[in-house]
Design a protein around this motif. Structure first.
Motif, short mmCIF file in Angstrom:
data_model
loop_
_atom_site.label_atom_id
_atom_site.label_comp_id
_atom_site.label_asym_id
_atom_site.label_seq_id
_atom_site.Cartn_x
_atom_site.Cartn_y
_atom_site.Cartn_z
N GLU A 92 13.91 14.39 14.97
CA GLU A 92 14.96 13.37 14.90
C GLU A 92 14.33 11.98 14.83
OE1 GLU A 92 18.43 13.11 15.09
OE2 GLU A 92 18.86 15.24 15.10
N GLY A 93 13.32 11.78 15.67
CA GLY A 93 12.62 10.49 15.69
C GLY A 93 11.96 10.22 14.35
N ALA A 94 11.36 11.26 13.77
CA ALA A 94 10.69 11.11 12.47
C ALA A 94 11.70 10.75 11.38
CB ALA A 94 9.96 12.40 12.12
N ILE A 95 12.87 11.39 11.44
CA ILE A 95 13.90 11.11 10.43
C ILE A 95 14.39 9.66 10.56
CG2 ILE A 95 16.29 11.69 9.74
CD1 ILE A 95 15.51 14.66 10.70
N LYS A 96 14.60 9.23 11.81
CA LYS A 96 15.03 7.84 12.02
C LYS A 96 13.97 6.86 11.53
CE LYS A 96 17.08 6.55 15.92
NZ LYS A 96 17.33 6.46 17.39
N LEU A 97 12.71 7.17 11.84
CA LEU A 97 11.63 6.25 11.43
C LEU A 97 11.53 6.19 9.90
CD1 LEU A 97 9.47 4.35 12.40
CD2 LEU A 97 7.92 6.28 12.70
N ALA A 98 11.69 7.34 9.24
CA ALA A 98 11.66 7.35 7.77
C ALA A 98 12.82 6.51 7.22
CB ALA A 98 11.74 8.79 7.25
N ARG A 99 14.00 6.63 7.85
CA ARG A 99 15.14 5.82 7.38
C ARG A 99 14.88 4.33 7.57
NH1 ARG A 99 21.01 8.73 8.14
NH2 ARG A 99 20.50 10.61 6.97
N LYS A 100 14.20 4.00 8.65
CA LYS A 100 13.84 2.58 8.86
C LYS A 100 12.92 2.13 7.72
CE LYS A 100 13.30 -1.36 11.17
NZ LYS A 100 12.64 -1.81 12.36
N SER A 113 14.61 10.85 -6.05
CA SER A 113 15.44 9.84 -6.74
C SER A 113 15.30 8.51 -6.00
CB SER A 113 16.91 10.27 -6.72
OG SER A 113 17.41 10.13 -5.40
N GLU A 114 16.08 7.52 -6.43
CA GLU A 114 15.99 6.22 -5.73
C GLU A 114 16.54 6.32 -4.31
OE1 GLU A 114 20.01 6.30 -7.38
OE2 GLU A 114 18.07 6.89 -8.20
N LYS A 115 17.30 7.41 -4.03
CA LYS A 115 17.83 7.61 -2.66
C LYS A 115 16.77 8.21 -1.72
CE LYS A 115 21.55 10.09 -3.62
NZ LYS A 115 22.68 10.96 -3.39
N THR A 116 15.72 8.79 -2.31
CA THR A 116 14.74 9.53 -1.49
C THR A 116 13.87 8.58 -0.70
OG1 THR A 116 14.64 11.15 -3.27
CG2 THR A 116 12.94 11.31 -1.56
N VAL A 117 13.66 8.91 0.59
CA VAL A 117 12.74 8.10 1.38
C VAL A 117 11.53 8.91 1.84
CG1 VAL A 117 13.80 8.48 3.67
CG2 VAL A 117 12.58 6.38 3.20
N GLY A 118 11.70 10.24 1.98
CA GLY A 118 10.56 10.99 2.51
C GLY A 118 10.64 12.47 2.22
N ILE A 119 9.50 13.12 2.49
CA ILE A 119 9.38 14.56 2.31
C ILE A 119 8.94 15.15 3.64
CG2 ILE A 119 8.08 16.35 1.08
CD1 ILE A 119 8.00 14.14 -1.23
N LEU A 120 9.70 16.16 4.08
CA LEU A 120 9.43 16.78 5.38
C LEU A 120 8.97 18.22 5.16
CD1 LEU A 120 9.74 17.09 8.52
CD2 LEU A 120 12.19 17.46 8.13
N GLY A 154 12.86 3.30 4.76
CA GLY A 154 13.70 3.15 3.56
C GLY A 154 14.44 1.83 3.56
N ARG A 155 14.96 1.45 4.74
CA ARG A 155 15.69 0.19 4.85
C ARG A 155 14.77 -1.00 4.56
NH1 ARG A 155 20.64 -0.57 6.48
NH2 ARG A 155 20.88 1.63 6.95
N VAL A 156 13.53 -0.92 5.08
CA VAL A 156 12.61 -2.06 4.95
C VAL A 156 11.94 -2.08 3.57
CG1 VAL A 156 10.47 -3.08 5.90
CG2 VAL A 156 12.17 -2.08 7.44
N ASN A 157 11.58 -0.90 3.08
CA ASN A 157 10.70 -0.85 1.91
C ASN A 157 11.26 -0.21 0.64
OD1 ASN A 157 8.35 -1.96 3.18
ND2 ASN A 157 8.16 -0.05 4.32
N ARG A 158 12.43 0.46 0.75
CA ARG A 158 12.92 1.17 -0.45
C ARG A 158 14.43 0.96 -0.66
NH1 ARG A 158 10.57 4.95 -3.62
NH2 ARG A 158 12.42 6.26 -3.75
N ASN A 159 14.87 -0.26 -0.51
CA ASN A 159 16.27 -0.63 -0.79
C ASN A 159 17.29 0.26 -0.08
OD1 ASN A 159 15.52 -2.66 -2.60
ND2 ASN A 159 15.22 -1.12 -4.22
N GLY A 160 16.99 0.64 1.14
CA GLY A 160 17.97 1.44 1.90
C GLY A 160 17.94 2.92 1.59
N ALA A 161 16.92 3.39 0.90
CA ALA A 161 16.82 4.84 0.63
C ALA A 161 16.79 5.59 1.97
CB ALA A 161 15.55 5.14 -0.16
N TYR A 162 17.42 6.77 2.01
CA TYR A 162 17.55 7.47 3.29
C TYR A 162 17.37 8.99 3.19
CZ TYR A 162 22.12 8.53 1.38
OH TYR A 162 23.12 8.97 0.55
#
Ligand SMILES: Cc1ncc(COP(=O)(O)O)c(C=O)c1O
Length: 409
Positions: free
Chosen positions: A114-122, A184-191, A124-132
């Motif tokens: 859960e922490g990893a997912i939240k950190l990846a979303r952060k 895609s542009e929505k993608t922030v990470g690979i788990l 995305g917010r900072v570096n990839r136009n809100g990708a999540y």
């Protein structure tokens, strides 16, 4: 007068007072030492389940006992509002092992993810136009919370809980092109799990893991390796991703990290180290007892050369499994790395083998009716393997006489 422990009917009491969440085998375990456990009737078993990859040092290892006992008399719990020496010591050890990652401690693997997912979303917010969106893999397992269930690539774990949180997508195992196509542009990470555990002990290839690393670098994505099952030396390297010559941006751990005391950890590289105070937290995570046990566990693994032991004993165990596959027609495809092994079982006989092995004094586990999984402690000796092999051979000989073992399927 109070009843003696041994006179109580634990199975009946469990049915009355515990929720119906586990399909349990009919033994009650009351004591453990090294690779062995004893049930309430006094029968001893070699434990190749090890709390599902938790008891990396075996049961009741003196180093864990000593660390926990001395911590218990010093400081049991303190809030994360304050510094706590054991927490910082464990983070330092993991920082050194990971060559520069910083830790956040939780209480379980699901929480670490859960922490990893939240950190990846952060990120995305900072570096990839809100990708999540997180891409994960078919056959994976990442936990039982709603988000980690959504990330888990097995429909059977998801069906009852829809609607699941948005932002997760799964693609076929070990398939780099599928990851690329799904990005895609929505993608922030690979788990990913470098070696899938609950999915049945499937190791990814070097090309795949290195390809994922290169793809994440090229696309500015976050690579998250879930080490909850494969980590802490189980595959013969401290992190299972070391074998691939890569380093993820974020990695999660739990299970074996504190030698049996509950803990989870989420580690991040400086590139993704983006949390600021208040964005993430926990009451118990990083608790002094858990971290003292973690420090003792990690030091013991390193000082007693248990990574090398996992590699050597793992190979020895695999040679025994290969021999069983030759001897018994219903077994094939031994696989895995270090002390994380499985064999394929024909005719859905894995449950019968687990049952017969238990009768013979060997605890094994099946992840599916066709998969027998072995995840024993890293302290095993060749003598333990010989003993386990004799017991397994006797169990397999019984199974071989069952009508289903003789059916051609
Ligand atoms: C790879 C992996 N990730 C996450 C989890 C969830 O860990 P926990 O049960 O501690 O929440 C597991 C548990 O089996 C696991 O194998």
């Amino acid at each position: 007068m109070m009843m003696m422990e041994s006179q109580r009917d634990w199975i009946a009491l469990e049915q009355q007072y515990y929720q119906n969440t586990f399909k349990r085998l009919p033994i009650t375990l009351v004591r453990g030492e090294g690779p062995r456990v004893w049930d309430s009737a006094g029968k001893v078993y070699l434990d190749f389940v090890a709390g599902i990859a938790v008891n990396v040092l075996g049961h009741c290892h003196p180093a864990v006992i000593e660390a926990v006992q001395s911590q218990l008399t010093q400081l049991i719990h303190v809030s994360n509002l304050y510094y706590n020496t054991r927490q910082i010591e464990l983070a330092e050890l993991l920082g050194i092992q990971s060559k520069g990652m910083r830790s956040f401690f939780s209480n379980s693997g699901a929480e670490a993810n859960e922490g990893a997912i939240k950190l990846a979303r952060k990120f995305g917010r900072v570096n990839r136009n809100g990708a999540y969106e997180i891409i994960s893999v078919h056959g994976s397992f990442h936990g039982r919370t709603l988000a980690t269930t959504a990330a888990t690539g097995q429909a059977s774990y998801q069906a009852t809980w829809v609607p699941l949180p948005d932002g997760f997508k799964q693609v076929p195992f070990n398939d780099l092109e599928a990851i690329k196509k799904a990005t895609s542009e929505k993608t922030v990470g690979i788990l990913v799990e470098a070696v899938q555990g609950e999915g049945g002990i499937w190791a990814t290839s070097k090309e795949y893991m290195q390809g994922l690393r290169a793809w994440c670098d090229e696309q500015n994505l976050v690579l998250i390796c879930d080490e909850v099952q494969a980590g802490v030396g189980r595959t013969g390297t401290f992190f299972s991703w070391e074998y691939y010559g890569i380093r993820p941006d974020i990695t999660t751990m739990a299970k074996g990290l504190a030698g049996g005391i509950p803990i989870g950890a989420m580690l991040t590289d400086p590139r993704t180290d983006l949390f600021t105070p208040g964005e993430h937290g926990t009451t118990f995570g990083g608790n002094p007892i858990a971290c003292a046990a973690g420090v003792a566990t990690v030091r013991t693994i390193l000082n007693e050369n248990l990574l090398e032991n996992a590699r050597q004993i793992g190979e020895y165990w695999n040679s025994k499994l290969e021999a069983f596959c030759d001897k018994y027609s219903f077994l094939d495809s031994p696989r895995g790395r270090g002390l994380m092994r499985a064999v394929h079982v024909k005719n859905e006989l894995a449950g019968a083998i687990v049952q017969q092995a238990m009768e013979q004094g060997l605890l094994l586990n099946s992840t599916a009716p066709d998969t027998l999984r072995m995840i024993p402690p890293l302290i095993l000796t060749r003598g333990d393997i010989d003993e386990a092999s004799e017991r397994l051979d006797r169990a397999l000989a019984v199974v071989a006489e069952m009508p289903t073992a003789k059916e051609e399927k």
